[in-house]
Design an enzyme around this catalytic site. Structure first.
Site, mmCIF file in Angstrom:
data_model
loop_
_atom_site.group_PDB
_atom_site.id
_atom_site.type_symbol
_atom_site.label_atom_id
_atom_site.label_comp_id
_atom_site.label_asym_id
_atom_site.label_seq_id
_atom_site.Cartn_x
_atom_site.Cartn_y
_atom_site.Cartn_z
ATOM 1 N N TYR A 149 10.325 -7.799 -1.559
ATOM 2 C CA TYR A 149 10.223 -7.946 -3.013
ATOM 3 C C TYR A 149 11.452 -7.431 -3.746
ATOM 4 C CZ TYR A 149 5.203 -7.360 -1.694
ATOM 5 O OH TYR A 149 3.973 -7.421 -1.118
ATOM 6 N N ARG A 166 8.911 -3.487 1.811
ATOM 7 C CA ARG A 166 8.952 -3.826 0.383
ATOM 8 C C ARG A 166 10.344 -4.137 -0.156
ATOM 9 N NH1 ARG A 166 7.654 -0.812 -3.230
ATOM 10 N NH2 ARG A 166 6.612 -2.348 -4.522
ATOM 11 N N GLY A 194 -4.395 -3.112 -9.730
ATOM 12 C CA GLY A 194 -3.120 -3.586 -10.252
ATOM 13 C C GLY A 194 -2.336 -2.641 -11.127
ATOM 14 N N GLU A 203 -10.640 -1.775 -8.609
ATOM 15 C CA GLU A 203 -10.125 -1.818 -7.233
ATOM 16 C C GLU A 203 -8.680 -1.343 -7.151
ATOM 17 O OE1 GLU A 203 -10.470 -6.039 -6.567
ATOM 18 O OE2 GLU A 203 -12.627 -5.963 -6.251
ATOM 19 N N PRO A 204 -8.388 -0.116 -7.581
ATOM 20 C CA PRO A 204 -6.997 0.337 -7.503
ATOM 21 C C PRO A 204 -6.597 0.639 -6.062
ATOM 22 C CG PRO A 204 -8.399 2.127 -8.275
ATOM 23 C CD PRO A 204 -9.287 0.927 -8.117
ATOM 24 N N GLY A 205 -5.369 0.279 -5.726
ATOM 25 C CA GLY A 205 -4.823 0.624 -4.407
ATOM 26 C C GLY A 205 -3.566 1.438 -4.597
ATOM 27 N N CYS A 241 18.488 -6.233 13.125
ATOM 28 C CA CYS A 241 19.545 -7.252 13.086
ATOM 29 C C CYS A 241 19.267 -8.317 12.032
ATOM 30 C CB CYS A 241 19.689 -7.882 14.465
ATOM 31 S SG CYS A 241 20.032 -6.629 15.700
ATOM 32 N N GLU A 242 19.264 -7.915 10.777
ATOM 33 C CA GLU A 242 19.080 -8.804 9.627
ATOM 34 C C GLU A 242 19.841 -8.168 8.472
ATOM 35 O OE1 GLU A 242 16.504 -11.315 9.027
ATOM 36 O OE2 GLU A 242 15.286 -11.082 10.828
HETATM 37 C C1 PLP Z 1 -4.277 -6.234 -3.889
HETATM 38 C C2 PLP Z 1 -5.574 -6.217 -4.573
HETATM 39 C C3 PLP Z 1 -6.008 -5.061 -5.232
HETATM 40 C C4 PLP Z 1 -5.184 -3.806 -5.335
HETATM 41 O O1 PLP Z 1 -4.023 -3.947 -6.104
HETATM 42 P P1 PLP Z 1 -3.157 -2.657 -6.445
HETATM 43 O O2 PLP Z 1 -2.011 -3.184 -7.185
HETATM 44 O O3 PLP Z 1 -2.768 -2.018 -5.166
HETATM 45 O O4 PLP Z 1 -4.002 -1.773 -7.289
HETATM 46 C C5 PLP Z 1 -7.276 -5.081 -5.799
HETATM 47 N N1 PLP Z 1 -8.062 -6.172 -5.745
HETATM 48 C C6 PLP Z 1 -7.680 -7.305 -5.111
HETATM 49 C C7 PLP Z 1 -8.600 -8.454 -5.060
HETATM 50 C C8 PLP Z 1 -6.430 -7.372 -4.507
HETATM 51 O O5 PLP Z 1 -6.044 -8.491 -3.908
#
Ligand code: PLP
Length: 421
Positions: free
Chosen positions: A318, A314, A239, A275-277, A346-347
């Protein structure tokens, strides 16, 4: 910091001119930088260097096998939310004991797949799911490590569609009921309670919500230990936000985030999982696109691109902002003018930005959407029968196509017309 910079008047990914990729692969196309991915992953490891930890990349943010392989080879674990993501992590060479399985609706076949292939831990999101996993494990004669995802009821102060830690969100079990749920988990066959899991949302630009949530996790951990549970792992979710605007104040750095973790849960002697994405891959990618037409409207000019909402959802989904920059570096002091930057779908929602300030643009010129590496390609579709956008990975002075653009033949070949029609 990322590795997308102007050099010799042209935007590069590391040592490759992006125009060269556009020429070879066509547009639209996503381009990722291996050096940036490596750097960002390293920052999280550094942030947790004070303790036993595993950085589990959130596969949903970018699930290309090459990206997963690169991170997996650096030692990353993976956080998956579906059977498909689990198989991707395995196909990228990540061992099962580095994969955690999150998600609110894991099915029996998905859970079975992960048990058979090896899994570090299931993050349970509800009591029915917990009972289903227990019954499955008992039937298979195995025991699996589990954590329960608790919903700490804190406001992540982010976009409502990506906030997940409030009591009115669908995620996790209310922290107020955790003691009761853990008691049942410990009594059920096939489950070995090892940890507590929390994830409060995405694109957080303030550390306070993390601090509030992790403090609650620390209290809960002490309470669970007092009840006799051997809590040895804390999964603190992802997050941490990224800067989407170059001209803006930056969100906190991984190092500051690691400090908050240390201050809130550091004395519990738990192994820490995060869990960074977005923070690893977001600014490690750009989306390249070509101007098809410049159209004069009533009171504004439209820049009509060959990228659309189906390639980068996105902004439509959002209202998200992506910096849009020309591949040719604007000369110092060059004037800018406002454009509404749109795609051909077409939106009316297929608008990337209204009033983007860009130097005078002409058909055929190339632009890059910055910060497009996370939740970009993974959310792409073939809406309007536009071929799924391809992906390229750059490392140093070379690049490779890591997902090819399908041909029209490929696309039409996936449908079939029943004989009775
Ligand atoms: C989406 C998600 C993440 C990653 O969130 P980021 O904002 O991309 O870091 C990690 N853990 C869980 C359970 C998620 O649903």
């Amino acid at each position: 910091m990322d590795h997308f910079q102007y050099k010799h008047g042209e935007l590069h990914a590391e040592d490759v001119a992006l125009s060269c990729i556009a020429q070879h692969v066509g547009t639209p196309v996503y381009v990722y930088s291996a050096a940036t991915l490596t750097r960002h992953f390293g920052l999280f490891r550094q942030a947790l260097a004070w303790t036993d930890h595993l950085v589990c990349f959130a596969v949903k943010s970018n699930s290309n096998l090459a990206v997963l392989k690169l991170l997996g080879d650096l030692g990353a674990g993976m956080d998956v939310v579906s059977g498909g993501e689990y198989l991707r992590a395995k196909a990228a060479g990540v061992p099962g004991d580095r994969i955690v399985f999150s998600g609110v609706g894991k099915t029996i076949p998905e859970m079975r797949m992960a048990i058979e292939g090896g899994i570090r831990q299931f993050n349970l999101e509800s009591e029915p799911e917990m009972r289903a996993l227990s019954a499955l494990c008992a039937g298979m004669g195995v025991e699996v490590p589990v954590a329960v995802r608790v919903n700490p009821d804190v406001d992540a102060k982010t976009h409502e569609k990506i906030a997940t830690g409030r009591s009115d969100n669908k995620f996790g079990i209310p922290i107020s009921r955790a003691i009761e749920v853990y008691a049942e988990a410990a009594a059920l066959p096939g489950l070995r309670v090892v940890g507590v899991d929390v994830h409060i949302g995405s694109q957080l630009t303030d550390l306070d919500p993390f601090r509030a949530a992790y403090a609650k996790v620390a209290d809960l951990t002490r309470a669970l230990r007092a009840e006799g549970h051997a809590i040895t792992r804390l999964d603190l979710g992802g997050g941490l936000g990224i800067p989407y605007r170059r001209d803006n104040s930056a969100p906190p750095l991984p190092l500051d985030y690691g400090q908050v973790i240390r201050e809130t849960v550091g004395d519990l002697a738990c192994e820490i999982e995060i869990e960074p994405g977005r923070n690893i891959v977001g600014n490690a990618g750009v989306l390249l696109s070509q101007v098809i037409y410049v159209k004069r409207g009533e009171d504004r000019d439209f820049l009509i691109l060959d990228a659309a909402m189906n390639d980068l959802l996105r902004p439509a989904m959002y209202g998200a902002h992506h910096d849009i920059v020309p591949l040719i570096e604007p000369s110092v002091g060059a004037g800018v003018q406002p454009y509404d930057v749109v795609g051909p779908v077409c939106e009316s929602g297929d608008t990337f930005r209204k009033g983007a300030e860009l130097p005078g643009m002409a058909a055929g010129q190339l632009v890059a959407f910055r910060s497009a590496g996370a939740y970009g390609a993974v959310m792409a579709s073939e809406y309007n029968s536009r071929p799924l956008v391809p992906e390229v990975l750059v490392q140093g002075d070379h690049f490779a196509v890591i997902r090819a653009r399908p041909t029209y033949e490929d696309m039409l070949g996936r449908d079939s017309i029943p004989a009775w029609l």
